[in-house]
Design a protein around this motif. Structure first.
Motif, PDB file in Angstrom:
ATOM      1  N   GLU A 137      -2.167  -6.492  -5.699  1.00  0.00           N
ATOM      2  CA  GLU A 137      -1.438  -5.888  -4.549  1.00  0.00           C
ATOM      3  C   GLU A 137      -0.930  -5.882  -3.286  1.00  0.00           C
ATOM      4  O   GLU A 137      -1.567  -7.302  -3.307  1.00  0.00           O
ATOM      5  CB  GLU A 137      -3.403  -5.129  -4.314  1.00  0.00           C
ATOM      6  N   LEU A 138       0.162  -5.805  -3.010  1.00  0.00           N
ATOM      7  CA  LEU A 138       0.510  -5.824  -1.565  1.00  0.00           C
ATOM      8  C   LEU A 138       0.012  -5.238  -0.252  1.00  0.00           C
ATOM      9  O   LEU A 138       0.198  -4.133  -0.470  1.00  0.00           O
ATOM     10  CB  LEU A 138       1.784  -5.875  -1.953  1.00  0.00           C
ATOM     11  N   TRP A 139      -0.371  -6.045   0.838  1.00  0.00           N
ATOM     12  CA  TRP A 139      -0.769  -5.238   2.010  1.00  0.00           C
ATOM     13  C   TRP A 139      -0.016  -4.974   2.877  1.00  0.00           C
ATOM     14  O   TRP A 139       0.733  -6.301   2.835  1.00  0.00           O
ATOM     15  CB  TRP A 139      -1.895  -6.233   2.896  1.00  0.00           C
ATOM     16  N   VAL A 140       0.125  -3.975   2.883  1.00  0.00           N
ATOM     17  CA  VAL A 140       1.734  -3.982   3.700  1.00  0.00           C
ATOM     18  C   VAL A 140       2.026  -3.715   5.235  1.00  0.00           C
ATOM     19  O   VAL A 140       0.805  -1.982   5.122  1.00  0.00           O
ATOM     20  CB  VAL A 140       2.960  -2.793   3.068  1.00  0.00           C
ATOM     21  N   THR A 141       1.623  -3.652   6.398  1.00  0.00           N
ATOM     22  CA  THR A 141       2.043  -3.567   7.713  1.00  0.00           C
ATOM     23  C   THR A 141       3.247  -2.902   8.172  1.00  0.00           C
ATOM     24  O   THR A 141       4.579  -3.513   8.603  1.00  0.00           O
ATOM     25  CB  THR A 141       1.093  -4.366   8.280  1.00  0.00           C
ATOM     26  N   ALA A 142       2.967  -1.096   9.070  1.00  0.00           N
ATOM     27  CA  ALA A 142       4.094  -0.989   9.521  1.00  0.00           C
ATOM     28  C   ALA A 142       3.998  -0.634  10.935  1.00  0.00           C
ATOM     29  O   ALA A 142       2.243  -0.269  11.629  1.00  0.00           O
ATOM     30  CB  ALA A 142       4.958   0.310   8.639  1.00  0.00           C
TER      31      ALA A 142
END
Length: 569
Positions: free
Chosen positions: A496-501
Protein backbone atom coordinates in the motif's frame (compact mmCIF):
# COMPACT_ATOMS: atom_id res chain seq x y z
CA UNK A 1 -46.16 44.42 68.44
CA UNK A 2 -49.67 45.94 68.44
CA UNK A 3 -52.27 45.00 65.85
CA UNK A 4 -51.95 48.49 64.35
CA UNK A 5 -48.18 48.12 64.15
CA UNK A 6 -48.52 44.73 62.49
CA UNK A 7 -50.92 46.19 59.90
CA UNK A 8 -48.51 49.04 59.25
CA UNK A 9 -45.60 46.61 58.79
CA UNK A 10 -47.59 44.40 56.41
CA UNK A 11 -48.59 47.49 54.42
CA UNK A 12 -44.96 48.56 54.24
CA UNK A 13 -43.85 45.12 53.06
CA UNK A 14 -46.65 45.06 50.48
CA UNK A 15 -45.68 48.52 49.26
CA UNK A 16 -42.06 47.43 49.10
CA UNK A 17 -43.01 44.34 47.13
CA UNK A 18 -45.01 46.49 44.73
CA UNK A 19 -42.04 48.85 44.32
CA UNK A 20 -39.71 45.95 43.65
CA UNK A 21 -42.16 44.52 41.11
CA UNK A 22 -42.44 47.88 39.36
CA UNK A 23 -38.64 48.28 39.42
CA UNK A 24 -38.18 44.82 37.97
CA UNK A 25 -40.75 45.50 35.27
CA UNK A 26 -39.09 48.82 34.49
CA UNK A 27 -35.66 47.18 34.30
CA UNK A 28 -37.04 44.40 32.12
CA UNK A 29 -38.64 46.95 29.80
CA UNK A 30 -35.22 48.53 29.29
CA UNK A 31 -33.54 45.27 28.30
CA UNK A 32 -32.64 45.51 24.61
CA UNK A 33 -29.99 44.37 22.18
CA UNK A 34 -27.88 46.01 19.51
CA UNK A 35 -28.35 44.88 15.92
CA UNK A 36 -25.50 43.45 13.87
CA UNK A 37 -24.96 46.76 12.00
CA UNK A 38 -24.88 48.61 15.33
CA UNK A 39 -22.28 46.24 16.72
CA UNK A 40 -20.17 46.74 13.63
CA UNK A 41 -20.63 50.50 13.96
CA UNK A 42 -19.37 50.53 17.56
CA UNK A 43 -16.28 48.50 16.71
CA UNK A 44 -15.54 50.86 13.83
CA UNK A 45 -16.27 54.03 15.78
CA UNK A 46 -13.86 53.21 18.62
CA UNK A 47 -11.16 51.49 16.55
CA UNK A 48 -7.75 52.83 17.71
CA UNK A 49 -5.10 54.84 15.92
CA UNK A 50 -1.76 53.02 16.16
CA UNK A 51 1.41 55.11 16.03
CA UNK A 52 4.11 52.55 15.33
CA UNK A 53 7.88 52.56 15.61
CA UNK A 54 9.83 50.49 13.06
CA UNK A 55 13.06 48.51 13.01
CA UNK A 56 13.40 48.01 9.27
CA UNK A 57 16.99 48.81 8.39
CA UNK A 58 19.52 46.16 7.32
CA UNK A 59 17.26 44.49 4.77
CA UNK A 60 14.13 44.26 6.95
CA UNK A 61 11.86 46.62 5.03
CA UNK A 62 8.14 46.08 5.57
CA UNK A 63 8.62 43.80 8.57
CA UNK A 64 6.74 46.12 10.96
CA UNK A 65 3.56 46.25 8.93
CA UNK A 66 0.50 44.98 10.75
CA UNK A 67 -0.82 41.93 8.92
CA UNK A 68 -3.53 39.27 8.83
CA UNK A 69 -3.12 35.56 9.58
CA UNK A 70 -3.35 34.43 5.96
CA UNK A 71 -1.36 37.21 4.31
CA UNK A 72 0.41 34.67 2.05
CA UNK A 73 -2.90 33.05 1.00
CA UNK A 74 -1.76 29.45 1.56
CA UNK A 75 -4.17 28.62 4.42
CA UNK A 76 -1.21 27.62 6.58
CA UNK A 77 -0.28 29.66 9.67
CA UNK A 78 2.76 27.59 10.68
CA UNK A 79 4.97 29.12 7.98
CA UNK A 80 3.95 32.73 8.71
CA UNK A 81 7.21 33.73 10.37
CA UNK A 82 9.35 32.25 7.62
CA UNK A 83 7.28 33.79 4.85
CA UNK A 84 7.05 37.17 6.59
CA UNK A 85 10.87 37.39 6.40
CA UNK A 86 10.33 37.76 2.64
CA UNK A 87 8.57 41.15 2.79
CA UNK A 88 11.63 42.78 1.16
CA UNK A 89 11.18 40.48 -1.85
CA UNK A 90 7.44 41.22 -1.88
CA UNK A 91 8.22 44.95 -2.04
CA UNK A 92 10.94 44.51 -4.65
CA UNK A 93 8.55 42.53 -6.87
CA UNK A 94 6.89 45.88 -7.55
CA UNK A 95 3.46 44.46 -8.34
CA UNK A 96 4.73 41.97 -10.92
CA UNK A 97 1.76 39.64 -11.63
CA UNK A 98 4.14 36.76 -12.41
CA UNK A 99 6.02 37.01 -9.12
CA UNK A 100 5.75 34.37 -6.40
CA UNK A 101 4.25 37.14 -4.21
CA UNK A 102 1.41 38.11 -6.54
CA UNK A 103 -0.99 35.99 -4.49
CA UNK A 104 -0.15 37.74 -1.19
CA UNK A 105 -2.75 40.03 0.34
CA UNK A 106 -1.20 41.49 3.48
CA UNK A 107 -4.33 43.41 4.51
CA UNK A 108 -3.29 45.01 7.85
CA UNK A 109 -5.94 43.70 10.23
CA UNK A 110 -7.18 44.08 13.79
CA UNK A 111 -9.15 41.05 14.98
CA UNK A 112 -12.11 42.17 17.04
CA UNK A 113 -14.93 41.09 19.32
CA UNK A 114 -17.79 42.99 20.98
CA UNK A 115 -19.19 41.93 24.36
CA UNK A 116 -22.56 43.47 25.24
CA UNK A 117 -24.24 43.26 28.65
CA UNK A 118 -26.73 45.07 30.86
CA UNK A 119 -25.89 46.73 34.16
CA UNK A 120 -29.32 47.32 35.63
CA UNK A 121 -31.13 49.39 33.02
CA UNK A 122 -27.90 50.58 31.37
CA UNK A 123 -26.02 48.89 28.54
CA UNK A 124 -22.25 48.46 28.55
CA UNK A 125 -19.80 47.21 25.95
CA UNK A 126 -16.35 45.67 25.96
CA UNK A 127 -14.55 46.16 22.64
CA UNK A 128 -11.54 43.93 21.96
CA UNK A 129 -8.97 44.74 19.27
CA UNK A 130 -6.22 42.21 18.59
CA UNK A 131 -3.22 43.63 16.71
CA UNK A 132 -1.54 40.91 14.64
CA UNK A 133 2.09 40.67 13.56
CA UNK A 134 3.32 37.58 11.75
CA UNK A 135 6.73 37.63 13.47
CA UNK A 136 8.36 39.04 16.58
CA UNK A 137 11.70 39.17 18.45
CA UNK A 138 13.80 40.13 15.43
CA UNK A 139 12.07 37.50 13.35
CA UNK A 140 12.83 34.69 15.80
CA UNK A 141 9.22 34.19 17.06
CA UNK A 142 5.93 33.55 15.29
CA UNK A 143 2.52 35.23 15.87
CA UNK A 144 2.79 38.33 18.04
CA UNK A 145 -0.32 38.85 20.19
CA UNK A 146 -1.19 42.34 21.43
CA UNK A 147 -4.62 43.66 22.38
CA UNK A 148 -6.39 46.92 23.09
CA UNK A 149 -9.52 46.70 25.25
CA UNK A 150 -12.06 49.53 25.49
CA UNK A 151 -15.04 49.59 27.88
CA UNK A 152 -17.94 51.83 26.88
CA UNK A 153 -20.83 52.64 29.23
CA UNK A 154 -24.11 54.47 28.79
CA UNK A 155 -24.61 52.90 25.37
CA UNK A 156 -27.77 54.07 23.58
CA UNK A 157 -27.42 52.36 20.20
CA UNK A 158 -25.68 55.05 18.16
CA UNK A 159 -21.93 55.50 18.76
CA UNK A 160 -21.06 58.85 20.28
CA UNK A 161 -24.53 59.58 21.69
CA UNK A 162 -24.59 62.11 24.52
CA UNK A 163 -24.07 60.34 27.83
CA UNK A 164 -21.99 57.51 26.36
CA UNK A 165 -18.40 57.42 27.59
CA UNK A 166 -15.24 55.33 27.65
CA UNK A 167 -15.03 54.23 31.26
CA UNK A 168 -11.78 52.24 31.20
CA UNK A 169 -9.25 50.68 28.86
CA UNK A 170 -6.52 48.05 28.98
CA UNK A 171 -3.49 47.41 26.77
CA UNK A 172 -1.06 44.50 26.57
CA UNK A 173 2.50 45.05 27.71
CA UNK A 174 3.88 41.52 27.38
CA UNK A 175 2.47 39.60 30.37
CA UNK A 176 0.95 42.67 31.97
CA UNK A 177 -2.34 44.47 31.44
CA UNK A 178 -2.04 48.24 31.83
CA UNK A 179 -5.33 49.97 32.59
CA UNK A 180 -6.56 53.54 32.55
CA UNK A 181 -9.92 55.03 33.57
CA UNK A 182 -11.93 57.91 32.10
CA UNK A 183 -10.39 60.43 34.52
CA UNK A 184 -6.84 59.75 33.25
CA UNK A 185 -6.93 62.68 30.88
CA UNK A 186 -3.16 62.76 30.37
CA UNK A 187 -2.97 59.16 29.16
CA UNK A 188 -6.29 58.68 27.36
CA UNK A 189 -6.07 60.76 24.22
CA UNK A 190 -8.50 60.34 21.35
CA UNK A 191 -8.72 61.46 17.77
CA UNK A 192 -12.30 62.72 17.81
CA UNK A 193 -13.92 62.98 14.39
CA UNK A 194 -17.39 62.90 12.89
CA UNK A 195 -16.89 59.19 12.14
CA UNK A 196 -15.10 57.98 15.24
CA UNK A 197 -13.52 58.43 18.63
CA UNK A 198 -10.17 56.72 18.24
CA UNK A 199 -7.91 55.98 21.19
CA UNK A 200 -4.30 56.75 20.27
CA UNK A 201 -1.69 54.18 21.26
CA UNK A 202 1.97 53.73 20.44
CA UNK A 203 3.44 50.35 19.50
CA UNK A 204 7.07 49.30 19.61
CA UNK A 205 8.86 47.51 16.78
CA UNK A 206 9.75 43.80 16.70
CA UNK A 207 13.23 44.34 18.17
CA UNK A 208 13.73 42.10 21.20
CA UNK A 209 16.49 43.92 23.10
CA UNK A 210 16.55 45.73 26.42
CA UNK A 211 16.29 48.40 27.73
CA UNK A 212 14.15 50.12 25.11
CA UNK A 213 10.48 49.36 24.55
CA UNK A 214 10.43 46.22 22.51
CA UNK A 215 8.62 43.33 20.85
CA UNK A 216 5.51 45.25 19.73
CA UNK A 217 4.46 46.24 23.26
CA UNK A 218 1.71 48.87 23.43
CA UNK A 219 1.68 52.14 25.40
CA UNK A 220 -0.80 54.98 25.73
CA UNK A 221 0.01 58.19 23.85
CA UNK A 222 0.22 61.14 26.24
CA UNK A 223 -0.16 63.96 23.71
CA UNK A 224 -3.57 65.29 22.65
CA UNK A 225 -4.49 64.88 19.01
CA UNK A 226 -4.61 68.66 18.59
CA UNK A 227 -0.89 68.84 19.41
CA UNK A 228 -0.04 65.92 17.14
CA UNK A 229 -2.14 67.22 14.22
CA UNK A 230 -0.44 70.60 14.53
CA UNK A 231 2.94 68.94 14.24
CA UNK A 232 1.76 66.83 11.31
CA UNK A 233 0.53 69.95 9.52
CA UNK A 234 4.01 71.45 9.81
CA UNK A 235 5.41 68.51 7.85
CA UNK A 236 8.97 69.23 8.91
CA UNK A 237 8.29 68.52 12.61
CA UNK A 238 9.84 65.37 14.00
CA UNK A 239 7.46 62.42 14.26
CA UNK A 240 7.51 61.51 17.94
CA UNK A 241 5.13 61.27 20.89
CA UNK A 242 5.20 60.95 24.66
CA UNK A 243 4.12 57.56 25.98
CA UNK A 244 3.30 55.99 29.34
CA UNK A 245 6.05 54.29 31.38
CA UNK A 246 8.74 56.43 29.77
CA UNK A 247 9.95 59.99 30.25
CA UNK A 248 11.30 60.43 26.73
CA UNK A 249 9.54 60.97 23.44
CA UNK A 250 9.45 57.96 21.13
CA UNK A 251 9.88 57.88 17.37
CA UNK A 252 6.93 57.20 15.07
CA UNK A 253 7.58 55.53 11.70
CA UNK A 254 4.06 54.33 10.77
CA UNK A 255 0.49 55.40 11.43
CA UNK A 256 -2.19 52.70 11.10
CA UNK A 257 -5.72 54.07 10.69
CA UNK A 258 -9.12 52.26 10.66
CA UNK A 259 -10.32 52.18 7.05
CA UNK A 260 -14.01 52.54 8.01
CA UNK A 261 -13.56 55.93 9.69
CA UNK A 262 -13.59 58.20 6.66
CA UNK A 263 -12.76 61.32 8.68
CA UNK A 264 -9.76 59.62 10.30
CA UNK A 265 -8.54 58.33 6.93
CA UNK A 266 -8.85 61.82 5.46
CA UNK A 267 -7.22 63.43 8.50
CA UNK A 268 -4.14 61.24 8.17
CA UNK A 269 -4.28 60.91 4.37
CA UNK A 270 -4.00 57.14 4.85
CA UNK A 271 -4.35 54.56 2.09
CA UNK A 272 -4.60 50.78 1.81
CA UNK A 273 -1.45 48.70 1.56
CA UNK A 274 -1.30 47.29 -1.98
CA UNK A 275 1.07 45.00 -3.84
CA UNK A 276 1.56 47.50 -6.65
CA UNK A 277 2.31 50.44 -4.33
CA UNK A 278 4.10 48.69 -1.45
CA UNK A 279 7.43 50.21 -2.51
CA UNK A 280 6.12 53.61 -1.42
CA UNK A 281 4.42 52.37 1.77
CA UNK A 282 7.24 51.01 3.89
CA UNK A 283 9.31 52.93 6.41
CA UNK A 284 12.75 51.31 6.20
CA UNK A 285 13.82 53.18 9.33
CA UNK A 286 15.76 51.94 12.33
CA UNK A 287 14.08 52.31 15.73
CA UNK A 288 16.54 55.06 16.67
CA UNK A 289 16.06 57.06 13.45
CA UNK A 290 14.23 60.36 13.68
CA UNK A 291 11.95 61.18 10.77
CA UNK A 292 9.67 64.10 9.96
CA UNK A 293 5.92 63.58 9.92
CA UNK A 294 5.91 64.11 6.16
CA UNK A 295 8.01 60.95 5.80
CA UNK A 296 5.76 58.66 7.86
CA UNK A 297 3.67 56.14 5.82
CA UNK A 298 -0.03 56.21 6.82
CA UNK A 299 -1.69 52.86 6.18
CA UNK A 300 -5.30 51.81 6.66
CA UNK A 301 -6.29 48.61 8.44
CA UNK A 302 -9.47 46.53 8.33
CA UNK A 303 -11.48 44.82 11.06
CA UNK A 304 -12.06 41.08 11.15
CA UNK A 305 -13.27 38.71 13.88
CA UNK A 306 -11.47 36.80 16.60
CA UNK A 307 -14.01 34.07 15.87
CA UNK A 308 -12.52 33.57 12.40
CA UNK A 309 -9.72 31.51 13.92
CA UNK A 310 -11.40 29.21 16.45
CA UNK A 311 -12.00 26.41 13.99
CA UNK A 312 -8.31 26.24 13.05
CA UNK A 313 -7.45 25.01 16.58
CA UNK A 314 -10.53 22.86 17.19
CA UNK A 315 -10.04 19.13 17.84
CA UNK A 316 -12.40 18.23 14.99
CA UNK A 317 -10.47 20.17 12.36
CA UNK A 318 -6.98 19.75 10.98
CA UNK A 319 -5.41 21.65 13.91
CA UNK A 320 -2.04 19.91 13.47
CA UNK A 321 -1.23 22.14 10.51
CA UNK A 322 -1.32 25.38 12.51
CA UNK A 323 -1.05 24.49 16.19
CA UNK A 324 0.65 22.08 18.58
CA UNK A 325 -0.58 20.01 21.52
CA UNK A 326 1.82 21.81 23.89
CA UNK A 327 -1.03 24.06 25.02
CA UNK A 328 -4.67 22.95 25.12
CA UNK A 329 -7.90 24.36 26.51
CA UNK A 330 -11.14 22.49 27.00
CA UNK A 331 -14.09 24.80 26.33
CA UNK A 332 -17.75 23.99 26.93
CA UNK A 333 -19.66 25.57 24.05
CA UNK A 334 -23.21 26.46 25.04
CA UNK A 335 -23.98 27.22 21.41
CA UNK A 336 -22.13 26.40 18.16
CA UNK A 337 -19.64 28.66 16.44
CA UNK A 338 -21.10 29.73 13.11
CA UNK A 339 -19.57 31.24 10.01
CA UNK A 340 -20.86 34.44 8.42
CA UNK A 341 -23.53 32.58 6.46
CA UNK A 342 -24.83 30.72 9.51
CA UNK A 343 -23.11 27.40 8.84
CA UNK A 344 -21.80 25.44 11.84
CA UNK A 345 -18.02 25.57 12.12
CA UNK A 346 -17.77 24.06 15.61
CA UNK A 347 -20.81 22.35 17.20
CA UNK A 348 -22.00 22.89 20.77
CA UNK A 349 -20.52 20.67 23.48
CA UNK A 350 -17.27 20.21 25.37
CA UNK A 351 -14.37 20.48 22.94
CA UNK A 352 -10.60 20.61 23.12
CA UNK A 353 -8.74 23.41 21.36
CA UNK A 354 -5.04 23.04 20.54
CA UNK A 355 -3.35 26.39 21.01
CA UNK A 356 0.42 25.98 20.96
CA UNK A 357 1.93 28.14 18.22
CA UNK A 358 3.33 25.87 15.52
CA UNK A 359 6.40 27.13 13.63
CA UNK A 360 7.18 24.74 10.78
CA UNK A 361 10.62 26.29 10.33
CA UNK A 362 11.90 25.70 13.85
CA UNK A 363 13.47 22.40 14.85
CA UNK A 364 11.25 22.35 17.93
CA UNK A 365 8.19 23.14 15.75
CA UNK A 366 7.17 25.86 18.23
CA UNK A 367 8.38 29.04 19.92
CA UNK A 368 6.42 28.34 23.10
CA UNK A 369 3.63 30.85 22.51
CA UNK A 370 -0.11 30.28 22.63
CA UNK A 371 -3.18 31.18 20.59
CA UNK A 372 -5.42 33.97 21.86
CA UNK A 373 -8.14 31.66 23.27
CA UNK A 374 -5.54 30.72 25.91
CA UNK A 375 -4.80 34.35 26.75
CA UNK A 376 -6.08 35.80 30.02
CA UNK A 377 -7.46 38.90 28.30
CA UNK A 378 -9.72 36.71 26.14
CA UNK A 379 -11.60 35.71 29.30
CA UNK A 380 -11.08 39.02 31.14
CA UNK A 381 -9.19 36.92 33.69
CA UNK A 382 -6.18 39.16 34.12
CA UNK A 383 -4.60 41.17 36.89
CA UNK A 384 -5.13 44.87 36.15
CA UNK A 385 -2.04 47.05 36.65
CA UNK A 386 -1.51 50.79 36.57
CA UNK A 387 2.11 50.64 35.48
CA UNK A 388 4.54 48.10 34.14
CA UNK A 389 6.44 46.10 36.72
CA UNK A 390 9.73 45.41 35.00
CA UNK A 391 10.28 42.21 36.96
CA UNK A 392 6.93 40.89 35.75
CA UNK A 393 6.03 40.18 39.40
CA UNK A 394 2.34 41.05 39.54
CA UNK A 395 -0.45 39.60 41.62
CA UNK A 396 -2.29 36.75 39.94
CA UNK A 397 -5.98 36.50 39.17
CA UNK A 398 -6.34 32.73 38.88
CA UNK A 399 -9.58 32.73 36.93
CA UNK A 400 -9.26 29.29 35.37
CA UNK A 401 -8.60 27.69 38.75
CA UNK A 402 -11.64 29.44 40.20
CA UNK A 403 -9.52 31.52 42.57
CA UNK A 404 -10.21 34.94 41.07
CA UNK A 405 -12.99 36.71 42.96
CA UNK A 406 -14.81 39.81 41.72
CA UNK A 407 -15.97 42.87 43.65
CA UNK A 408 -18.92 40.86 45.00
CA UNK A 409 -16.76 37.95 46.16
CA UNK A 410 -17.90 35.61 43.36
CA UNK A 411 -15.78 33.20 41.33
CA UNK A 412 -16.62 32.31 37.74
CA UNK A 413 -18.08 28.95 38.82
CA UNK A 414 -20.20 30.56 41.50
CA UNK A 415 -21.70 32.95 38.94
CA UNK A 416 -22.32 30.33 36.23
CA UNK A 417 -23.22 27.50 38.59
CA UNK A 418 -20.48 25.35 37.00
CA UNK A 419 -18.21 24.75 39.97
CA UNK A 420 -16.84 21.68 38.22
CA UNK A 421 -15.32 23.97 35.59
CA UNK A 422 -12.69 25.27 38.03
CA UNK A 423 -9.33 23.97 36.89
CA UNK A 424 -10.99 21.71 34.31
CA UNK A 425 -12.55 23.71 31.49
CA UNK A 426 -13.69 27.16 30.45
CA UNK A 427 -17.37 27.75 29.94
CA UNK A 428 -17.92 29.53 26.63
CA UNK A 429 -19.44 32.62 28.26
CA UNK A 430 -17.07 33.04 31.21
CA UNK A 431 -16.04 36.68 31.21
CA UNK A 432 -14.74 39.10 33.84
CA UNK A 433 -15.73 42.72 33.11
CA UNK A 434 -13.16 45.03 34.72
CA UNK A 435 -13.95 48.49 36.06
CA UNK A 436 -10.38 49.76 35.63
CA UNK A 437 -9.84 50.13 39.37
CA UNK A 438 -6.89 48.38 40.98
CA UNK A 439 -7.16 45.70 43.64
CA UNK A 440 -3.63 44.67 44.60
CA UNK A 441 -4.74 41.67 46.66
CA UNK A 442 -3.93 38.34 45.09
CA UNK A 443 -6.95 36.59 43.51
CA UNK A 444 -9.14 39.70 43.75
CA UNK A 445 -10.03 42.07 40.91
CA UNK A 446 -12.31 45.10 40.65
CA UNK A 447 -15.26 44.29 38.42
CA UNK A 448 -17.64 41.38 37.98
CA UNK A 449 -17.88 37.92 36.50
CA UNK A 450 -20.86 38.30 34.20
CA UNK A 451 -23.95 36.36 35.33
CA UNK A 452 -25.00 32.96 34.02
CA UNK A 453 -27.47 34.22 31.39
CA UNK A 454 -25.85 37.56 30.63
CA UNK A 455 -25.13 36.67 26.97
CA UNK A 456 -28.73 35.85 26.00
CA UNK A 457 -30.69 38.32 23.88
CA UNK A 458 -33.61 38.31 26.33
CA UNK A 459 -31.19 39.65 28.96
CA UNK A 460 -29.75 42.25 26.59
CA UNK A 461 -26.45 40.43 26.14
CA UNK A 462 -24.20 39.32 23.29
CA UNK A 463 -20.90 37.43 23.40
CA UNK A 464 -19.09 38.39 20.23
CA UNK A 465 -15.96 36.38 20.98
CA UNK A 466 -17.63 33.47 19.20
CA UNK A 467 -19.50 35.36 16.46
CA UNK A 468 -18.29 36.51 13.05
CA UNK A 469 -19.62 40.02 12.41
CA UNK A 470 -17.40 41.12 9.52
CA UNK A 471 -17.40 39.61 6.06
CA UNK A 472 -14.17 37.85 5.11
CA UNK A 473 -14.06 39.88 1.89
CA UNK A 474 -13.01 37.06 -0.44
CA UNK A 475 -13.78 39.22 -3.48
CA UNK A 476 -11.09 41.64 -2.38
CA UNK A 477 -8.45 38.94 -2.49
CA UNK A 478 -6.58 38.08 -5.70
CA UNK A 479 -7.23 34.46 -6.63
CA UNK A 480 -4.21 32.61 -7.96
CA UNK A 481 -4.42 29.52 -10.21
CA UNK A 482 -5.07 26.37 -8.21
CA UNK A 483 -2.14 23.94 -8.00
CA UNK A 484 -2.41 20.31 -6.81
CA UNK A 485 0.79 18.71 -5.49
CA UNK A 486 1.30 15.05 -4.55
CA UNK A 487 3.96 13.65 -2.23
CA UNK A 488 4.95 9.96 -2.16
CA UNK A 489 7.22 8.16 0.33
CA UNK A 490 10.75 7.15 -0.67
CA UNK A 491 10.08 3.53 0.30
CA UNK A 492 7.70 2.05 -2.24
CA UNK A 493 8.38 -1.62 -1.55
CA UNK A 494 4.97 -1.93 0.06
CA UNK A 495 1.59 -3.36 -0.79
CA UNK A 496 0.00 0.00 0.00
CA UNK A 497 1.30 3.43 -0.90
CA UNK A 498 0.72 6.41 1.39
CA UNK A 499 0.04 9.52 -0.72
CA UNK A 500 -0.35 13.09 0.53
CA UNK A 501 -1.99 15.85 -1.51
CA UNK A 502 -1.62 19.57 -0.86
CA UNK A 503 -3.05 22.67 -2.51
CA UNK A 504 -1.69 26.11 -3.36
CA UNK A 505 -3.64 29.03 -4.80
CA UNK A 506 -7.36 29.13 -5.42
CA UNK A 507 -9.66 30.11 -2.62
CA UNK A 508 -10.02 28.20 0.64
CA UNK A 509 -11.62 26.03 1.83
CA UNK A 510 -10.43 23.17 -0.36
CA UNK A 511 -12.17 19.84 -0.92
CA UNK A 512 -10.34 16.60 -1.84
CA UNK A 513 -11.89 13.41 -3.21
CA UNK A 514 -10.21 10.06 -3.97
CA UNK A 515 -11.21 7.29 -6.37
CA UNK A 516 -9.78 3.73 -6.09
CA UNK A 517 -7.95 4.75 -2.93
CA UNK A 518 -8.71 4.63 0.80
CA UNK A 519 -9.15 8.22 1.99
CA UNK A 520 -7.47 8.78 5.35
CA UNK A 521 -8.31 12.48 5.84
CA UNK A 522 -11.69 14.23 5.83
CA UNK A 523 -12.40 15.94 2.53
CA UNK A 524 -11.76 19.47 3.88
CA UNK A 525 -8.35 18.72 5.48
CA UNK A 526 -5.18 20.20 3.99
CA UNK A 527 -2.83 18.42 3.47
CA UNK A 528 -4.98 15.40 2.58
CA UNK A 529 -3.83 11.77 2.68
CA UNK A 530 -4.97 8.45 1.24
CA UNK A 531 -3.73 4.87 0.82
CA UNK A 532 -3.36 3.55 -2.74
CA UNK A 533 -3.46 -0.30 -2.98
CA UNK A 534 -1.07 -2.31 -5.15
CA UNK A 535 -1.66 -2.12 -8.91
CA UNK A 536 -4.42 0.45 -8.45
CA UNK A 537 -4.81 3.52 -10.61
CA UNK A 538 -6.11 6.07 -8.13
CA UNK A 539 -7.44 9.52 -8.89
CA UNK A 540 -7.39 12.50 -6.56
CA UNK A 541 -9.52 15.55 -7.37
CA UNK A 542 -9.09 18.93 -5.72
CA UNK A 543 -11.75 21.66 -5.79
CA UNK A 544 -11.27 25.17 -4.39
CA UNK A 545 -14.05 27.41 -3.07
CA UNK A 546 -13.91 29.58 -6.20
CA UNK A 547 -14.72 26.58 -8.41
CA UNK A 548 -11.29 25.66 -9.80
CA UNK A 549 -10.74 21.90 -10.20
CA UNK A 550 -7.48 19.94 -10.52
CA UNK A 551 -7.02 16.14 -10.82
CA UNK A 552 -4.07 13.78 -10.89
CA UNK A 553 -3.58 10.00 -11.15
CA UNK A 554 -1.38 7.82 -8.96
CA UNK A 555 -0.39 4.30 -10.01
CA UNK A 556 1.19 1.98 -7.44
CA UNK A 557 3.24 -1.00 -8.47
CA UNK A 558 5.40 -2.29 -5.58
CA UNK A 559 9.11 -2.02 -6.43
CA UNK A 560 11.79 -3.27 -4.05
CA UNK A 561 14.67 -2.72 -6.40
CA UNK A 562 15.10 0.97 -5.87
CA UNK A 563 13.07 2.00 -8.88
CA UNK A 564 9.88 4.02 -8.98
CA UNK A 565 7.09 1.91 -7.55
CA UNK A 566 4.60 4.74 -7.56
CA UNK A 567 4.22 6.52 -10.86
CA UNK A 568 2.42 9.85 -11.24
CA UNK A 569 0.44 9.95 -14.46
Amino acid sequence: MSIGSQRWMRALIAAGGLWLALFAASAQAQVWSLSKPQRQAYLRYYAPIILHRADENNGKIGRDWISNFDFDRDGNFSNNRNNWMQTPQYIQAGGNPNSAYANWRIRPTLYTALIEYMEGGSKSLVLLYHVYHASDKNGDAIHDWERIEIHVRGVAGTPGTLGEYVSNTATTLHTEHIVRVYSDYTDLNFMQTATGRHLMVWQADENGGWPNEREHEIHYVQNPYSWISGRVAMGSAKAEVDITDDDDKKNVHYVFVPEDSSAAVAGWNARPLAYATAASQYSGRDSGDGVNWSGVPRVTYELQDLADLHRSSWQGAYWQQNWTADVTDDILLESPILDESGGVEVPAGLHRFYLGSRDAYKSSQTDGREGFAHKKWFWGSYSAERNSEITYSSDDCGGFAGLCLDSFGWSRGAVSGRYDSHGNYWWQHDYFAHTGQINSSEHYEAGQWLGANWYRAEYGGFDGRWVQLFDDRPNDQPIAPLVLRLYLPDDRCTDELWVTATAVGGQVPYSFSWTDAIAYSPANYTPNSAIVPSYALALVTLTSADGQVRSQYVYHEPDCGGGLGGVLQ
